[in-house]
Design a protein around this motif. Structure first.
Motif, PDB file in Angstrom:
ATOM      1  N   LEU A   1      23.544  12.417 -21.875  1.00 58.15           N
ATOM      2  CA  LEU A   1      22.466  12.252 -21.583  1.00 58.15           C
ATOM      3  C   LEU A   1      21.919  13.248 -20.587  1.00 58.15           C
ATOM      4  O   LEU A   1      22.551  13.567 -19.461  1.00 58.15           O
ATOM      5  CB  LEU A   1      22.504  10.964 -20.771  1.00 58.15           C
ATOM      6  N   GLU A   2      20.866  13.823 -20.866  1.00 54.61           N
ATOM      7  CA  GLU A   2      20.535  15.026 -20.212  1.00 54.61           C
ATOM      8  C   GLU A   2      19.066  14.580 -19.564  1.00 54.61           C
ATOM      9  O   GLU A   2      18.113  14.423 -20.446  1.00 54.61           O
ATOM     10  CB  GLU A   2      20.097  16.353 -21.087  1.00 54.61           C
ATOM     11  N   LEU A   3      19.037  14.835 -18.137  1.00 58.88           N
ATOM     12  CA  LEU A   3      17.781  14.748 -17.334  1.00 58.88           C
ATOM     13  C   LEU A   3      16.892  15.909 -17.306  1.00 58.88           C
ATOM     14  O   LEU A   3      17.569  16.926 -16.477  1.00 58.88           O
ATOM     15  CB  LEU A   3      17.801  13.695 -16.399  1.00 58.88           C
ATOM     16  N   ARG A   4      16.044  16.126 -17.723  1.00 53.16           N
ATOM     17  CA  ARG A   4      15.348  17.504 -17.320  1.00 53.16           C
ATOM     18  C   ARG A   4      14.059  17.348 -16.387  1.00 53.16           C
ATOM     19  O   ARG A   4      13.353  16.398 -16.679  1.00 53.16           O
ATOM     20  CB  ARG A   4      14.666  18.251 -18.825  1.00 53.16           C
ATOM     21  N   PHE A   5      13.952  17.961 -15.242  1.00 55.06           N
ATOM     22  CA  PHE A   5      13.132  17.922 -14.315  1.00 55.06           C
ATOM     23  C   PHE A   5      12.035  19.112 -14.214  1.00 55.06           C
ATOM     24  O   PHE A   5      12.463  20.163 -14.329  1.00 55.06           O
ATOM     25  CB  PHE A   5      13.746  17.613 -12.762  1.00 55.06           C
TER      26      PHE A   5
ATOM     27  N   ALA B   1      15.564  14.945  -8.878  1.00 55.83           N
ATOM     28  CA  ALA B   1      16.964  15.367  -9.347  1.00 55.83           C
ATOM     29  C   ALA B   1      18.033  14.655  -8.339  1.00 55.83           C
ATOM     30  O   ALA B   1      18.973  14.530  -8.973  1.00 55.83           O
ATOM     31  CB  ALA B   1      17.063  16.875  -9.645  1.00 55.83           C
ATOM     32  N   ARG B   2      17.808  14.542  -7.276  1.00 55.65           N
ATOM     33  CA  ARG B   2      18.673  14.096  -6.200  1.00 55.65           C
ATOM     34  C   ARG B   2      18.823  12.904  -6.173  1.00 55.65           C
ATOM     35  O   ARG B   2      20.027  12.210  -5.353  1.00 55.65           O
ATOM     36  CB  ARG B   2      18.274  14.685  -4.864  1.00 55.65           C
ATOM     37  N   TYR B   3      18.115  11.817  -6.958  1.00 51.53           N
ATOM     38  CA  TYR B   3      18.480  10.286  -7.015  1.00 51.53           C
ATOM     39  C   TYR B   3      19.585  10.282  -7.628  1.00 51.53           C
ATOM     40  O   TYR B   3      20.366  11.215  -8.297  1.00 51.53           O
ATOM     41  CB  TYR B   3      17.331   9.701  -7.754  1.00 51.53           C
TER      42      TYR B   3
ATOM     43  N   VAL C   1      24.046  14.952 -17.217  1.00 53.11           N
ATOM     44  CA  VAL C   1      23.713  16.244 -16.831  1.00 53.11           C
ATOM     45  C   VAL C   1      22.004  16.268 -16.271  1.00 53.11           C
ATOM     46  O   VAL C   1      21.277  15.841 -16.954  1.00 53.11           O
ATOM     47  CB  VAL C   1      24.048  17.201 -17.961  1.00 53.11           C
ATOM     48  N   ARG C   2      22.246  16.972 -15.337  1.00 51.17           N
ATOM     49  CA  ARG C   2      20.632  17.393 -14.677  1.00 51.17           C
ATOM     50  C   ARG C   2      20.459  18.561 -14.992  1.00 51.17           C
ATOM     51  O   ARG C   2      21.128  19.672 -14.742  1.00 51.17           O
ATOM     52  CB  ARG C   2      20.496  16.981 -12.931  1.00 51.17           C
ATOM     53  N   THR C   3      19.182  19.206 -15.422  1.00 48.38           N
ATOM     54  CA  THR C   3      18.768  20.395 -15.718  1.00 48.38           C
ATOM     55  C   THR C   3      17.258  20.703 -15.093  1.00 48.38           C
ATOM     56  O   THR C   3      16.508  19.740 -14.901  1.00 48.38           O
ATOM     57  CB  THR C   3      18.657  20.844 -17.020  1.00 48.38           C
ATOM     58  N   LEU C   4      17.139  21.969 -14.531  1.00 51.33           N
ATOM     59  CA  LEU C   4      15.971  22.267 -13.722  1.00 51.33           C
ATOM     60  C   LEU C   4      15.619  23.828 -14.468  1.00 51.33           C
ATOM     61  O   LEU C   4      16.357  24.406 -15.094  1.00 51.33           O
ATOM     62  CB  LEU C   4      15.878  22.433 -12.507  1.00 51.33           C
TER      63      LEU C   4
END
Length: 315
Positions: free
Chosen positions: A94-98, A106-108, A129-132
């Motif tokens: 699961l990739e979360l792109r911000f 992203a900090r949640y 995974v978080r991505t920026l």
């Protein structure tokens, strides 16, 4: 993003974007449902973190975050992808792109997602995974032998005391240290100027920071000044100094986070280091008990030295 599974592993990629009317979540990639979008609402992060700090409320926080991330028919996208990976005995990526302007989102504590049955990240059903967006694609994390790491332990005398972990971690990594596959140095004094001098002489592959973070618009790492008192340095300044060097990874084991009055919504330091172009940042979102922190970092570095990519080492 670090690919941690086979190329054909099912995954969900969600884009979170700022809209005039609020936030939007869009399915960029999934076994089905790509292109689906919905408007979402999030509680204030202060309220979420306050609840998450109380174990009895973790499930409620996780359910709320799940409903925000997968509203309406987007939940069907999640259920279908999870069912496919479960049948195949795989982990769902699961990739979360911000958006760049959503670094604060992203900090949640997305790791607390609860799908009504379980915490899928904690159970191992999901790898999150978080991505920026970076200014330019970061260079690949090429393996290095020995792996050169610099440990910065900033314990300002006028801030709450921290549990020092350098000696315990060095002892836990005695094997690779004695084998010459890991070169672990300790910065003295733990000042910003001393770190800059070290970088000018040649950046390490890994920078491990043990200390406090001050939460402002972009986040700060708290170093020591020449008298041992606190000296906060903005994360954007740190990122600018480190970007383009031989540095592969920044590890943040900041033990406490203290909001600065009047600075608005805090974002944390890690997203801003990513935005500055540092290839990989691993950050502990909240304080961990010393034993748990030591277990995590020992296991993480052992996996890294065994050739695992950063994402897999975190998992």
């Amino acid at each position: 993003m670090t690919q941690t599974g086979p190329a054909n592993t099912p995954r969900i990629v969600l884009q979170l974007s700022d809209r005039a009317e609020g936030l939007a979540v869009t399915v960029l990639d999934a076994p089905f449902g790509a292109g689906m979008a919905a408007e979402i609402m999030l509680q204030r992060i202060e309220d979420v973190l306050r609840m998450a700090s109380q174990p009895t409320f973790r499930e409620d926080v996780g359910r709320g975050l799940f409903r925000a991330l997968f509203p309406g028919k987007l939940e069907d996208v999640y259920r279908a992808a999870l069912a496919e990976t479960t049948v195949r005995g795989l982990t769902l990526d699961l990739e979360l792109r911000f958006d760049r302007d959503l670094a604060r989102i992203a900090r949640y504590p997305w790791e607390l997602l609860h799908d009504g049955t379980r915490f899928p990240v904690q159970s191992g059903a999901i790898a999150l995974v978080r991505t920026l967006p970076c200014p330019e694609p970061p260079p690949p994390l090429a393996p290095a032998a020995p792996l050169e790491a610099l440990y910065v332990a900033a314990h300002p005398s006028d801030w709450p005391p921290l549990a020092a972990q350098y000696h315990d971690l060095a002892g836990a990594l005695a094997g690779p240290l004695n084998a010459g596959t890991l070169d672990l140095a300790y910065l003295l004094p733990a000042t910003w100027d001393a770190l800059m001098d070290w970088l000018l002489a040649g950046a390490p592959h890994v920078l491990h920071f043990e200390g406090h973070t001050a939460l402002t618009r972009t986040g700060r790492l708290v170093f020591e000044d020449r008298r041992g008192a606190f000296d906060p340095v903005d994360a954007e300044i740190i990122g600018a100094a480190l970007a383009g060097s031989a540095l592969h990874l920044v590890a943040l084991s900041a033990a406490t986070q203290t909001p600065a009055a009047g600075e608005g919504l805090p974002a944390g330091a890690a997203p801003w280091l990513v935005l500055a172009g540092i290839p990989a940042v691993v950050a502990v979102q909240d304080a961990l008990p010393p034993d748990a922190a030591l277990t995590f970092w020992r296991t993480f570095y052992a996996a890294l030295l065994a050739g695992e990519p950063v994402g897999a080492a975190v998992d």
